[in-house]
Design a protein around this motif. Structure first.
Motif, PDB file in Angstrom:
ATOM      1  N   ALA A  62       9.475  11.380  -1.830  1.00 37.87           N
ATOM      2  CA  ALA A  62       8.208  11.524  -0.835  1.00 37.87           C
ATOM      3  C   ALA A  62       7.477  10.008  -0.989  1.00 37.87           C
ATOM      4  O   ALA A  62       7.139   9.625  -2.003  1.00 37.87           O
ATOM      5  CB  ALA A  62       7.466  12.685  -1.308  1.00 37.87           C
ATOM      6  N   VAL A  63       6.909   9.789   0.106  1.00 34.63           N
ATOM      7  CA  VAL A  63       6.266   8.389   0.512  1.00 34.63           C
ATOM      8  C   VAL A  63       4.548   8.848   0.161  1.00 34.63           C
ATOM      9  O   VAL A  63       3.967   9.733   0.685  1.00 34.63           O
ATOM     10  CB  VAL A  63       6.428   7.810   1.740  1.00 34.63           C
ATOM     11  N   THR A  64       3.892   7.977  -0.409  1.00 40.87           N
ATOM     12  CA  THR A  64       2.570   8.108  -0.536  1.00 40.87           C
ATOM     13  C   THR A  64       2.029   6.674  -0.142  1.00 40.87           C
ATOM     14  O   THR A  64       2.643   5.774  -0.137  1.00 40.87           O
ATOM     15  CB  THR A  64       2.108   8.324  -2.040  1.00 40.87           C
ATOM     16  N   HIS A  65       0.641   6.783   0.224  1.00 37.99           N
ATOM     17  CA  HIS A  65       0.008   5.572   0.813  1.00 37.99           C
ATOM     18  C   HIS A  65      -1.395   5.444   0.016  1.00 37.99           C
ATOM     19  O   HIS A  65      -1.991   6.379   0.058  1.00 37.99           O
ATOM     20  CB  HIS A  65      -0.280   5.390   2.068  1.00 37.99           C
ATOM     21  N   ARG A  66      -1.721   4.305  -0.533  1.00 41.32           N
ATOM     22  CA  ARG A  66      -3.108   4.340  -1.519  1.00 41.32           C
ATOM     23  C   ARG A  66      -3.474   2.840  -0.948  1.00 41.32           C
ATOM     24  O   ARG A  66      -2.893   1.743  -0.989  1.00 41.32           O
ATOM     25  CB  ARG A  66      -2.924   4.288  -2.627  1.00 41.32           C
ATOM     26  N   THR A  72       0.820  -1.275   0.095  1.00 42.20           N
ATOM     27  CA  THR A  72       0.051  -0.008  -0.022  1.00 42.20           C
ATOM     28  C   THR A  72       1.044   1.221  -0.039  1.00 42.20           C
ATOM     29  O   THR A  72       0.308   2.288  -0.129  1.00 42.20           O
ATOM     30  CB  THR A  72      -0.988  -0.221   1.198  1.00 42.20           C
ATOM     31  N   GLY A  73       2.105   1.038   0.253  1.00 40.42           N
ATOM     32  CA  GLY A  73       3.007   2.356   0.075  1.00 40.42           C
ATOM     33  C   GLY A  73       3.844   2.386  -0.879  1.00 40.42           C
ATOM     34  O   GLY A  73       4.163   1.528  -1.735  1.00 40.42           O
ATOM     35  N   ASP A  74       4.403   3.511  -1.545  1.00 39.11           N
ATOM     36  CA  ASP A  74       4.973   3.751  -2.741  1.00 39.11           C
ATOM     37  C   ASP A  74       5.975   5.036  -2.406  1.00 39.11           C
ATOM     38  O   ASP A  74       5.579   6.026  -1.428  1.00 39.11           O
ATOM     39  CB  ASP A  74       4.237   3.956  -3.827  1.00 39.11           C
ATOM     40  N   HIS A  75       6.749   5.365  -3.098  1.00 42.07           N
ATOM     41  CA  HIS A  75       7.444   6.472  -3.082  1.00 42.07           C
ATOM     42  C   HIS A  75       8.208   6.853  -4.562  1.00 42.07           C
ATOM     43  O   HIS A  75       8.348   6.296  -5.350  1.00 42.07           O
ATOM     44  CB  HIS A  75       8.849   6.638  -2.175  1.00 42.07           C
ATOM     45  N   SER A  76       8.196   8.429  -4.546  1.00 42.15           N
ATOM     46  CA  SER A  76       8.656   8.887  -5.919  1.00 42.15           C
ATOM     47  C   SER A  76      10.076   8.721  -5.799  1.00 42.15           C
ATOM     48  O   SER A  76      10.918   8.412  -5.074  1.00 42.15           O
ATOM     49  CB  SER A  76       8.259  10.508  -5.971  1.00 42.15           C
ATOM     50  N   PRO A  93      -0.270  -0.824  -4.760  1.00 41.04           N
ATOM     51  CA  PRO A  93      -1.193   0.468  -4.207  1.00 41.04           C
ATOM     52  C   PRO A  93      -2.205   0.906  -5.152  1.00 41.04           C
ATOM     53  O   PRO A  93      -2.158   0.941  -6.328  1.00 41.04           O
ATOM     54  CB  PRO A  93       0.015   1.358  -3.882  1.00 41.04           C
ATOM     55  N   GLY A  94      -3.496   1.095  -4.501  1.00 43.38           N
ATOM     56  CA  GLY A  94      -4.440   1.789  -5.254  1.00 43.38           C
ATOM     57  C   GLY A  94      -5.496   0.619  -5.928  1.00 43.38           C
ATOM     58  O   GLY A  94      -6.188   1.130  -6.894  1.00 43.38           O
TER      59      GLY A  94
END
Length: 82
Positions: free
Chosen positions: A18-22, A4-8, A40-41
Motif C-alpha cells: 500500500a502506498v502512503t503520502h506524507r 513524499t511517497g512511500d509504500h509498505s 516523507p513526513g
C-alpha cells in the motif's frame, strides 16, 4: 530531492504494498544544500542548514547544522532576533 511517497512491504507476489503520502515542511530561512534527500513526513526547522548530499531521515530542529547519511546534528547556530 523531496520524497513524499512511500509504500509498505507487500506479499511475495507483489512486494510494493500500500502506498502512503506524507508532506515535508521547511521552515523560513532554511538552507538545503545540493543533492540532499529528504524522506516523507520530515520537518526542517527555521534557520536550519542541511549539508550537501545529506539524507534527512528525522526531523531537524530550528537553527541547527545537519549533515551526513543519515543526517546528524553537527552544531547549533545562533538564532536571529525575531
Amino acid at each position: 530531492m523531496f520524497i513524499t511517497g512511500d509504500h509498505s512491504i507487500g506479499r511475495s507476489d507483489q512486494r510494493a504494498g500500500a502506498v502512503t503520502h506524507r508532506g515535508i515542511s521547511v521552515g523560513d530561512g532554511a538552507w538545503i544544500g545540493a543533492g540532499v534527500i529528504v524522506l516523507p513526513g520530515i520537518r526542517i526547522g527555521s534557520g536550519c542548514i542541511i549539508g550537501a548530499g545529506a539524507v534527512v531521515t528525522a526531523d531537524c530542529l530550528p537553527d541547527g547544522v545537519y549533515a551526513g547519511i543519515p543526517a546528524r546534528k553537527l552544531r547549533d547556530l545562533k538564532p536571529s532576533a525575531r
